[in-house]
Design a protein around this motif. Sequence first.
Motif, mmCIF file in Angstrom:
data_model
loop_
_atom_site.group_PDB
_atom_site.id
_atom_site.type_symbol
_atom_site.label_atom_id
_atom_site.label_comp_id
_atom_site.label_asym_id
_atom_site.label_seq_id
_atom_site.Cartn_x
_atom_site.Cartn_y
_atom_site.Cartn_z
ATOM 1 N N ASP A 1 8.654 7.915 -14.754
ATOM 2 C CA ASP A 1 9.488 8.838 -15.525
ATOM 3 C C ASP A 1 9.048 8.912 -16.984
ATOM 4 O O ASP A 1 8.950 9.998 -17.565
ATOM 5 C CB ASP A 1 10.958 8.400 -15.442
ATOM 6 N N SER A 2 8.769 7.752 -17.572
ATOM 7 C CA SER A 2 8.330 7.757 -18.968
ATOM 8 C C SER A 2 6.953 8.396 -19.118
ATOM 9 O O SER A 2 6.697 9.138 -20.077
ATOM 10 C CB SER A 2 8.310 6.325 -19.510
ATOM 11 N N LYS A 3 6.066 8.155 -18.155
ATOM 12 C CA LYS A 3 4.746 8.781 -18.207
ATOM 13 C C LYS A 3 4.829 10.290 -18.069
ATOM 14 O O LYS A 3 4.069 11.026 -18.710
ATOM 15 C CB LYS A 3 3.843 8.205 -17.105
ATOM 16 N N ALA A 4 5.766 10.763 -17.241
ATOM 17 C CA ALA A 4 5.922 12.217 -17.066
ATOM 18 C C ALA A 4 6.390 12.861 -18.375
ATOM 19 O O ALA A 4 5.902 13.930 -18.764
ATOM 20 C CB ALA A 4 6.917 12.494 -15.949
ATOM 21 N N LYS B 1 9.233 -2.107 -7.676
ATOM 22 C CA LYS B 1 9.559 -0.741 -7.274
ATOM 23 C C LYS B 1 10.372 -0.035 -8.357
ATOM 24 O O LYS B 1 10.122 1.131 -8.697
ATOM 25 C CB LYS B 1 10.333 -0.794 -5.957
ATOM 26 N N GLN B 2 11.328 -0.754 -8.924
ATOM 27 C CA GLN B 2 12.136 -0.189 -10.000
ATOM 28 C C GLN B 2 11.301 0.025 -11.258
ATOM 29 O O GLN B 2 11.449 1.033 -11.957
ATOM 30 C CB GLN B 2 13.315 -1.124 -10.294
ATOM 31 N N GLU B 3 10.418 -0.925 -11.564
ATOM 32 C CA GLU B 3 9.546 -0.772 -12.733
ATOM 33 C C GLU B 3 8.623 0.430 -12.585
ATOM 34 O O GLU B 3 8.354 1.149 -13.552
ATOM 35 C CB GLU B 3 8.722 -2.046 -12.932
ATOM 36 N N TYR B 4 8.129 0.652 -11.372
ATOM 37 C CA TYR B 4 7.272 1.811 -11.121
ATOM 38 C C TYR B 4 8.021 3.117 -11.375
ATOM 39 O O TYR B 4 7.475 4.062 -11.966
ATOM 40 C CB TYR B 4 6.754 1.784 -9.690
ATOM 41 N N GLU B 5 9.273 3.191 -10.935
ATOM 42 C CA GLU B 5 10.050 4.413 -11.142
ATOM 43 C C GLU B 5 10.269 4.687 -12.624
ATOM 44 O O GLU B 5 10.138 5.828 -13.090
ATOM 45 C CB GLU B 5 11.389 4.296 -10.406
ATOM 46 N N ILE C 1 0.834 -1.204 0.000
ATOM 47 C CA ILE C 1 0.000 0.000 0.000
ATOM 48 C C ILE C 1 0.867 1.251 0.000
ATOM 49 O O ILE C 1 0.577 2.228 -0.703
ATOM 50 C CB ILE C 1 -0.963 -0.019 1.204
ATOM 51 N N GLN C 2 1.921 1.257 0.792
ATOM 52 C CA GLN C 2 2.814 2.423 0.811
ATOM 53 C C GLN C 2 3.439 2.668 -0.550
ATOM 54 O O GLN C 2 3.539 3.817 -0.996
ATOM 55 C CB GLN C 2 3.904 2.200 1.871
ATOM 56 N N LEU C 3 3.846 1.590 -1.228
ATOM 57 C CA LEU C 3 4.395 1.738 -2.578
ATOM 58 C C LEU C 3 3.351 2.300 -3.540
ATOM 59 O O LEU C 3 3.649 3.168 -4.365
ATOM 60 C CB LEU C 3 4.899 0.374 -3.073
ATOM 61 N N GLU C 4 2.112 1.829 -3.398
ATOM 62 C CA GLU C 4 1.034 2.309 -4.265
ATOM 63 C C GLU C 4 0.724 3.780 -4.007
ATOM 64 O O GLU C 4 0.519 4.563 -4.944
ATOM 65 C CB GLU C 4 -0.212 1.453 -4.039
ATOM 66 N N VAL C 5 0.696 4.185 -2.738
ATOM 67 C CA VAL C 5 0.404 5.582 -2.400
ATOM 68 C C VAL C 5 1.507 6.503 -2.923
ATOM 69 O O VAL C 5 1.234 7.568 -3.499
ATOM 70 C CB VAL C 5 0.235 5.739 -0.879
ATOM 71 N N LEU C 6 2.757 6.108 -2.731
ATOM 72 C CA LEU C 6 3.867 6.924 -3.227
ATOM 73 C C LEU C 6 3.826 7.033 -4.747
ATOM 74 O O LEU C 6 4.087 8.102 -5.318
ATOM 75 C CB LEU C 6 5.201 6.315 -2.774
ATOM 76 N N ARG C 7 3.503 5.938 -5.415
ATOM 77 C CA ARG C 7 3.431 5.965 -6.879
ATOM 78 C C ARG C 7 2.330 6.897 -7.356
ATOM 79 O O ARG C 7 2.524 7.699 -8.274
ATOM 80 C CB ARG C 7 3.182 4.550 -7.409
ATOM 81 N N ARG C 8 1.176 6.816 -6.720
ATOM 82 C CA ARG C 8 0.056 7.682 -7.121
ATOM 83 C C ARG C 8 0.363 9.148 -6.846
ATOM 84 O O ARG C 8 0.069 10.014 -7.688
ATOM 85 C CB ARG C 8 -1.210 7.273 -6.363
ATOM 86 N N ASN C 9 0.949 9.436 -5.696
ATOM 87 C CA ASN C 9 1.262 10.834 -5.373
ATOM 88 C C ASN C 9 2.274 11.423 -6.346
ATOM 89 O O ASN C 9 2.134 12.566 -6.791
ATOM 90 C CB ASN C 9 1.791 10.928 -3.941
ATOM 91 N N LYS C 10 3.301 10.654 -6.675
ATOM 92 C CA LYS C 10 4.315 11.154 -7.600
ATOM 93 C C LYS C 10 3.737 11.336 -8.993
ATOM 94 O O LYS C 10 4.022 12.324 -9.675
ATOM 95 C CB LYS C 10 5.498 10.183 -7.637
#
Length: 694
Positions: free
Chosen positions: A649-652, A641-645, A258-267
């Motif tokens: 970046d690519s989505k941004a 976690k690495q895939e999310y990062e 959940i923490q990983l999901e929240v951080l991903r959504r916020n970023k």
Amino acid sequence: MSLKEMLLWILLISGGGFVLLYTALWWLNKRNNRAVRIGRIHSVREGRKGKAVLQREIQALLHKLYTLGMGMPILSEYIKSVRKRLSGLHAYDEYKLRLQTMKMTLFIWGAFICSGIVLLMMKPGLEFAVLALLCGVVINSLLLDVAISRMEKRLLAQMIELFANVRHHYHQHGMVEEAISEAADLAGAEAGRHARLIHEALTDVDPHEALERYYESAPNRFLKAFAGISYMVMEFGDRNEEGGSIYLKGLGSLAREIQLEVLRRNKLDYLLKSLNVIALAPVFFTIPIEKWARSSFPSMDDFYQGKLGYITKLTVYILIILSYFLLQKLQQTNETGYRAGRGRYVWEQRLYRYPIIHNVVDALIPRPQASSYFQITRLLKESGAEIKLEWLYIRRIALFITGLVLSISTVFILHEAEKTHILYAPVQLGQMFGRLNPTEEKEALKQSEVDRKIMYLLNMRAESTYEQTYAALEHNAGGTVNADQLSKNTRRILQKLEAWNEEYIKWWEVLIGLVVGYAAYQMPMLLLYLQRKMRRLDMRHEVYQFQTVISILRVMERMSVEEILEWLNRFSVIFKRPLQKCLLHYEHGPETALDLLKEEAPLPEFQRLVDKLHLSLGKITIREAFDDLDSHMSYYFEQRKQEYEKMIDSKAIWGRMIGFAPMYSLIFLYSVIPLIGMSFVQMDSYYEQIQKIQ
């Protein structure tokens, strides 16, 4: 209405609203001061009570509006669609669901009416209707997505606190149901409601059936996993491993997820913030830019009222729509949105019953022996699209016909618009800057009427000669126009006749229509490829959840492979059908059933998990087969976690490019490039005039 008048109206409305607001605040302040002077100061409790009464009255009004809206045929369908989007977050709470549905409906319609008023002030008519429809679709989807995303993030944040409280109370009591019950009282509203639902299901007479009902309405996979893990520990008991309690280890694993999901959504929200509004903004600036350009440069009328102007404007609108939907895909955070059993389209099945369509579809479908047949059927299976191959081809044919008809119709409308512009556009008097005065504009329209009359006299023939046109003009003028002016008007009319007769559907335009139709024909296949890619991410999420479940089940005594498969089937969403087939064939041979499971779910991570179950059939124990599960889970977590990062970046990068594309197209395609082209045309005209003077 000119741009100056529009801005003046906006200023007047804003000023009037400010005056009313200031008057209301002044009256309220005076009333409070009077209350202080006479000693009638309300206490804080009374103020809160008054606020609560007002809130109850507003909620009662919203519920009355909901009941009234559901009685209206068209409005009820819209309210149902909004309710459906919100139902996952407010399950089993009908009062809150109706309240939130009506709040969102009123907010969306308020934003739509405000934008519609602005567009109506700019340019009423058919174009206003098209722009208002476009804004309505975008605003509806945008506001709903933003509201649901906020609710989901609030629920995830509350779940982290909920799991921490469950862990604390489990240390105190050592009982799962008591820990959940006490943690629900301390959690936030949304998480507390789901915790109470899970507690009711766990303490039900038939907890298995109650949990199955809860799984159907659970808004995310974390709550499903929490409910299932709690039930497993209640049924089999807790065990202490090297890292402590297996129940607390499971809660810790879910909390990290959940923490990983929240951080991903916020970023992701931070990087893509406001891009939807930037992509939609050009809708409100096309008409002001056109009015400014036509008032400042009279020769720009030929561009904006001609075929090129319509094509450019249509390109800008299409780019706005595409940019918005692409941004929606980029901002999509619900990777686990797939559900087995969805995606059925009844209309294809109905069309397939007609003999003509049946024969056409059967002629287009590849033969079962062809390699393309196996590729498409495999794509349908891997993407999770629960449609038959025949229905897919009916959809492709329908999209091909729709794309072809729309493109040819657009070409025909553009040709007709250009013909009307040739006949009725004011004759340009050679002025480059400024605006025509009323006398000049009247003279230009009068000259255009003369040209139109002569063209009708010549039967709109492109082969009309110079002498015929000159004679018709001379007869119409009656000796009031000199020879030079007649010669100039003759050349202009001949150019108009040639341009008017050139406005017909050409072969390359039909070819463009076929290309558009073919692109629409291939669109379902492209969506299936995209869906397969997204589904692979869903599969990895579910495999990680399976690993969490197996990490608890492997230490239980007398645990068998079949029981593990049954538990995985309860948790599964994407792998549900392969697991059900495996369980049905399990009695006829465990090895054959597991081999079938590997064939039905071609994901390497899941196949490795099935291989371990295969080894557990008799060669080694389940605990020995999954002895490296903790290290695998840690590795998969860091990998994701690495895939999310990388994904963020690519989505941004893509989000910034897509979000600003409509604004760039509006500035350059609709303003800068036409002005540059008009300048070159005017310079050529002036150069020819200077040469004639010399």
